[in-house]
Motif scaffolding. Structure first.
Motif, PDB file in Angstrom:
ATOM      1  N   TYR A   1       0.770  -1.198   0.099  1.00  0.00           N
ATOM      2  CA  TYR A   1      -0.044  -0.077   0.021  1.00  0.00           C
ATOM      3  C   TYR A   1       0.957   1.108  -0.008  1.00  0.00           C
ATOM      4  CZ  TYR A   1      -3.422  -3.531   1.380  1.00  0.00           C
ATOM      5  OH  TYR A   1      -4.159  -4.645   1.547  1.00  0.00           O
ATOM      6  N   TRP A   2       0.336   2.294  -0.480  1.00  0.00           N
ATOM      7  CA  TRP A   2       1.049   3.627  -0.660  1.00  0.00           C
ATOM      8  C   TRP A   2       0.228   4.751  -0.287  1.00  0.00           C
ATOM      9  CZ3 TRP A   2       5.739   4.145  -3.154  1.00  0.00           C
ATOM     10  CH2 TRP A   2       6.439   2.825  -3.908  1.00  0.00           C
ATOM     11  N   GLY A   3       1.007   5.548   0.295  1.00  0.00           N
ATOM     12  CA  GLY A   3       0.323   6.902   0.862  1.00  0.00           C
ATOM     13  C   GLY A   3       0.227   8.065  -0.444  1.00  0.00           C
ATOM     14  N   GLN A   4      -0.379   8.709   0.092  1.00  0.00           N
ATOM     15  CA  GLN A   4      -0.908   9.783  -1.007  1.00  0.00           C
ATOM     16  C   GLN A   4       0.276  10.837  -1.762  1.00  0.00           C
ATOM     17  OE1 GLN A   4      -1.432  10.371   2.319  1.00  0.00           O
ATOM     18  NE2 GLN A   4      -1.186  12.652   2.472  1.00  0.00           N
ATOM     19  N   GLY A   5       1.199  10.816  -0.999  1.00  0.00           N
ATOM     20  CA  GLY A   5       2.605  11.558  -1.297  1.00  0.00           C
ATOM     21  C   GLY A   5       2.304  13.076  -0.369  1.00  0.00           C
ATOM     22  N   THR A   6       3.605  13.235   0.020  1.00  0.00           N
ATOM     23  CA  THR A   6       3.402  14.733   0.560  1.00  0.00           C
ATOM     24  C   THR A   6       4.866  15.501  -0.150  1.00  0.00           C
ATOM     25  OG1 THR A   6       3.829  15.930   2.804  1.00  0.00           O
ATOM     26  CG2 THR A   6       5.066  13.782   2.466  1.00  0.00           C
ATOM     27  N   GLN A   7       4.599  16.983  -0.357  1.00  0.00           N
ATOM     28  CA  GLN A   7       5.557  17.541  -0.961  1.00  0.00           C
ATOM     29  C   GLN A   7       6.586  18.221   0.058  1.00  0.00           C
ATOM     30  OE1 GLN A   7       6.077  18.564  -4.416  1.00  0.00           O
ATOM     31  NE2 GLN A   7       8.007  19.415  -3.459  1.00  0.00           N
ATOM     32  N   VAL A   8       8.081  18.010  -0.140  1.00  0.00           N
ATOM     33  CA  VAL A   8       9.002  18.436   0.553  1.00  0.00           C
ATOM     34  C   VAL A   8       9.832  19.423  -0.446  1.00  0.00           C
ATOM     35  CG1 VAL A   8      11.187  18.100   1.749  1.00  0.00           C
ATOM     36  CG2 VAL A   8       9.151  16.517   2.047  1.00  0.00           C
ATOM     37  N   THR A   9      10.100  20.507   0.134  1.00  0.00           N
ATOM     38  CA  THR A   9      10.656  21.598  -0.699  1.00  0.00           C
ATOM     39  C   THR A   9      11.726  22.203  -0.017  1.00  0.00           C
ATOM     40  OG1 THR A   9       8.558  22.227  -1.999  1.00  0.00           O
ATOM     41  CG2 THR A   9      10.414  23.673  -2.138  1.00  0.00           C
ATOM     42  N   VAL A  10      13.007  22.006  -0.529  1.00  0.00           N
ATOM     43  CA  VAL A  10      14.211  22.847   0.313  1.00  0.00           C
ATOM     44  C   VAL A  10      14.778  23.928  -0.507  1.00  0.00           C
ATOM     45  CG1 VAL A  10      16.207  22.215   1.001  1.00  0.00           C
ATOM     46  CG2 VAL A  10      14.783  20.355   1.187  1.00  0.00           C
ATOM     47  N   SER A  11      14.634  25.086   0.081  1.00  0.00           N
ATOM     48  CA  SER A  11      14.902  26.395  -0.694  1.00  0.00           C
ATOM     49  C   SER A  11      15.008  27.369   0.288  1.00  0.00           C
ATOM     50  CB  SER A  11      13.804  26.634  -1.692  1.00  0.00           C
ATOM     51  OG  SER A  11      14.129  27.894  -2.587  1.00  0.00           O
TER      52      SER A  11
END
Length: 119
Positions: free
Chosen positions: A108-118
């Protein structure tokens, strides 16, 4: 049905830290391996880290020494502690679990979460 819900993503400066969580729900009898993957725009999804039911861990070379995967089996949750973040860590992060239900074992997979490094 099994659902994986992710949290903890966001925007962070280079050198900063984030902690991702992924909690499973549903009629789960047992959980085997857990893992984190990530996918940057225009690139293939890649394995970041895995942890077995016995606590054995593996990491991609690009994150080794900076990221730590852990699990709380009682809470059916996997975590990813990310330190010393770099711009190249920017991606959508997905959790994955192999879980046993009434119908047998499945991934099973999660929906995804955005990680932005800036900066």
């Amino acid at each position: 049905q099994v659902q994986l819900v992710e949290s903890g993503g966001g925007l962070v400066q280079p050198g900063g830290s984030l902690r991702l969580s992924c909690a499973a729900s549903g009629s789960i009898f047992s959980i085997r391996d857990m893992g984190w993957y990530r996918q940057a725009p225009g690139k293939e999804r890649e394995l970041v880290a895995t942890i077995t039911s016995g606590g054995s861990t593996n990491y991609a070379d690009s994150v080794k020494g900076r990221f730590t995967i852990s699990r709380d089996s009682a809470k059916k949750t996997v975590y990813l502690q990310m330190n010393s973040l770099k711009p190249e860590d920017t991606a959508v992060y997905y959790c994955q679990m192999t879980a046993g239900t009434r119908t047998g074992w499945g991934t099973y997979w999660g929906q995804g979460t955005q990680v932005t490094v800036s900066s």
